[in-house]
Design a protein around this motif. Structure first.
Motif, short mmCIF file in Angstrom:
data_model
loop_
_atom_site.label_atom_id
_atom_site.label_comp_id
_atom_site.label_asym_id
_atom_site.label_seq_id
_atom_site.Cartn_x
_atom_site.Cartn_y
_atom_site.Cartn_z
N ASN A 70 3.92 -6.85 -12.07
CA ASN A 70 2.96 -7.79 -11.50
C ASN A 70 3.04 -7.90 -9.98
OD1 ASN A 70 5.42 -9.20 -11.48
ND2 ASN A 70 4.40 -11.17 -11.69
N ALA A 71 3.85 -7.04 -9.36
CA ALA A 71 3.95 -7.10 -7.90
C ALA A 71 4.27 -5.72 -7.34
CB ALA A 71 5.02 -8.10 -7.47
N VAL A 72 3.63 -5.41 -6.21
CA VAL A 72 3.88 -4.15 -5.51
C VAL A 72 4.13 -4.50 -4.05
CG1 VAL A 72 2.91 -1.93 -4.80
CG2 VAL A 72 2.36 -2.87 -7.05
N ILE A 73 5.20 -3.94 -3.52
CA ILE A 73 5.48 -4.07 -2.10
C ILE A 73 5.42 -2.66 -1.51
CG2 ILE A 73 7.12 -4.77 -0.31
CD1 ILE A 73 8.20 -6.85 -2.29
N HIS A 74 4.38 -2.42 -0.71
CA HIS A 74 4.22 -1.13 -0.05
C HIS A 74 5.10 -1.13 1.19
CE1 HIS A 74 0.88 0.16 -2.52
NE2 HIS A 74 0.26 -0.98 -2.29
N ASN A 75 6.20 -0.42 1.11
CA ASN A 75 7.15 -0.38 2.22
C ASN A 75 7.33 1.02 2.78
OD1 ASN A 75 9.50 -1.59 3.80
ND2 ASN A 75 10.47 0.06 2.66
N PRO A 108 -0.76 3.94 0.19
CA PRO A 108 -0.80 2.59 -0.38
C PRO A 108 -2.17 2.22 -0.97
CG PRO A 108 0.37 2.57 1.69
CD PRO A 108 -0.24 3.95 1.56
N MET A 109 -3.24 2.68 -0.34
CA MET A 109 -4.57 2.39 -0.89
C MET A 109 -4.75 3.07 -2.25
SD MET A 109 -6.83 2.72 2.60
CE MET A 109 -8.42 2.51 1.81
N ARG A 110 -4.33 4.33 -2.35
CA ARG A 110 -4.46 5.05 -3.62
C ARG A 110 -3.58 4.44 -4.70
NH1 ARG A 110 -4.12 10.64 -0.30
NH2 ARG A 110 -6.36 10.98 -0.03
N LEU A 111 -2.35 4.08 -4.33
CA LEU A 111 -1.45 3.49 -5.32
C LEU A 111 -1.97 2.13 -5.77
CD1 LEU A 111 1.10 3.66 -7.00
CD2 LEU A 111 2.39 2.78 -5.03
N THR A 112 -2.47 1.33 -4.85
CA THR A 112 -3.05 0.03 -5.21
C THR A 112 -4.23 0.23 -6.17
OG1 THR A 112 -2.35 -1.04 -3.18
CG2 THR A 112 -4.22 -2.03 -4.33
N ALA A 113 -5.10 1.18 -5.86
CA ALA A 113 -6.25 1.44 -6.74
C ALA A 113 -5.79 1.86 -8.13
CB ALA A 113 -7.15 2.51 -6.12
N ALA A 114 -4.76 2.69 -8.20
CA ALA A 114 -4.27 3.17 -9.49
C ALA A 114 -3.60 2.05 -10.29
CB ALA A 114 -3.31 4.33 -9.29
N SER A 144 4.89 -3.64 7.46
CA SER A 144 4.48 -2.85 8.61
C SER A 144 5.51 -3.02 9.71
CB SER A 144 3.10 -3.32 9.08
OG SER A 144 2.61 -2.48 10.09
N SER A 145 5.37 -2.26 10.75
CA SER A 145 6.34 -2.26 11.83
C SER A 145 5.79 -2.93 13.07
CB SER A 145 6.71 -0.81 12.16
OG SER A 145 7.44 -0.75 13.36
N GLY A 146 6.63 -3.72 13.73
CA GLY A 146 6.27 -4.31 15.01
C GLY A 146 6.03 -3.26 16.07
N LEU A 147 6.62 -2.07 15.88
CA LEU A 147 6.39 -0.99 16.84
C LEU A 147 4.93 -0.58 16.88
CD1 LEU A 147 9.47 1.31 16.16
CD2 LEU A 147 9.06 -0.16 18.15
N ALA A 148 4.22 -0.86 15.80
CA ALA A 148 2.82 -0.48 15.74
C ALA A 148 1.96 -1.26 16.74
CB ALA A 148 2.27 -0.69 14.33
N PHE A 149 2.50 -2.32 17.31
CA PHE A 149 1.75 -3.12 18.27
C PHE A 149 2.04 -2.72 19.72
CE2 PHE A 149 2.05 -5.68 14.47
CZ PHE A 149 0.73 -6.06 14.29
N CYS A 150 2.88 -1.72 19.92
CA CYS A 150 3.32 -1.36 21.26
C CYS A 150 2.92 0.07 21.60
CB CYS A 150 4.84 -1.46 21.36
SG CYS A 150 5.48 -3.06 20.83
N ALA A 151 2.18 0.25 22.65
CA ALA A 151 1.85 1.60 23.09
C ALA A 151 3.03 2.16 23.86
CB ALA A 151 0.62 1.58 23.99
N HIS A 152 3.28 3.41 23.69
CA HIS A 152 4.33 4.08 24.45
C HIS A 152 3.95 5.54 24.59
CE1 HIS A 152 5.94 5.64 20.64
NE2 HIS A 152 5.77 4.43 20.18
N GLN A 179 -0.45 0.80 8.23
CA GLN A 179 -1.21 0.17 7.16
C GLN A 179 -2.52 -0.44 7.62
OE1 GLN A 179 0.20 0.99 4.52
NE2 GLN A 179 2.29 1.27 5.16
N GLY A 180 -2.90 -0.31 8.87
CA GLY A 180 -4.13 -0.92 9.31
C GLY A 180 -5.00 0.01 10.10
N CYS A 181 -4.42 0.71 11.03
CA CYS A 181 -5.11 1.68 11.86
C CYS A 181 -6.25 1.09 12.67
CB CYS A 181 -5.59 2.87 11.05
SG CYS A 181 -4.24 3.77 10.30
N ASP A 182 -6.24 -0.24 12.90
CA ASP A 182 -7.33 -0.79 13.68
C ASP A 182 -7.22 -0.41 15.15
OD1 ASP A 182 -5.09 -2.46 13.61
OD2 ASP A 182 -6.22 -4.25 14.06
#
Length: 187
Positions: free
Chosen positions: A80-85, A113-119, A136-144, A154-157
């Protein structure tokens, strides 16, 4: 999410944050199934946590996701629970001709994660209150400089933002609403 009495799948649960989550939820009385690519790491984790279960699974393999989900729901009907890590972050060299690293990041961090959630969705909808979480990672908010496109796990925005140019000019420190102190080393 209720903190106990769940049957939880944690992808990338054999090491790092995933292992810490698995051990914490296991200690609270949940049935925890960890999944990942490295069988030895999974075995070490379940050996240290009697009662925890594991399954070798590569979220990058689109063809394997449906069969994995079918076997998982057969073996653990109370899921009943999935943690996409599970996730990766690789430096990308936009000057190189290949796109293999960028494609792997998108496949593992977003499509997997999208495919696994759908399945798993029919199973989860039948088990209210079901939970789907994404780490998700905090590194994803930092450009380098090593990762000029910098996809948000997990977002790619951020994919659509022209951050490569801003980063090169030292003008970008994160996306809208981002605490720039997280990006102390970004330029």
């Amino acid at each position: 999410m209720q903190v106990s009495g769940n049957t939880i799948l944690i992808t990338g649960g054999g090491s790092g944050i995933g292992r810490a989550l698995a051990e914490a939820f296991h200690a609270l009385g949940n049935q925890v199934i960890i999944a990942g690519r490295r069988q030895q790491v999974l075995e070490e984790t379940i050996a240290a946590n009697p009662g925890m279960k594991s399954a070798v699974f590569d979220i990058e393999n689109a063809d394997a996701i449906r069969s994995f989900a079918a076997q998982l729901t057969k073996d653990y009907p109370s899921l009943n629970a999935v943690i996409h890590n599970a996730g990766i972050m690789r430096p990308e060299d936009l000057k190189a001709a290949g796109m293999a690293d960028a494609e792997a990041v998108i496949t593992i961090n977003l499509l997997g994660p999208m495919r696994l959630t759908a399945a798993l969705l029919p199973q989860l909808l039948a088990k209210p209150p079901a939970t789907i979480m994404t780490v998700s990672s905090g590194l994803a908010f930092c450009a380098h400089g090593a990762d000029p496109l910098l996809l948000r796990d997990q977002g790619c925005d951020s994919l659509l933002h022209p951050i490569a140019a801003l980063s090169a000019q030292g003008q970008w420190r994160g996306g809208p609403g981002t605490d720039s102190s997280l990006c102390a080393n970004s330029t």
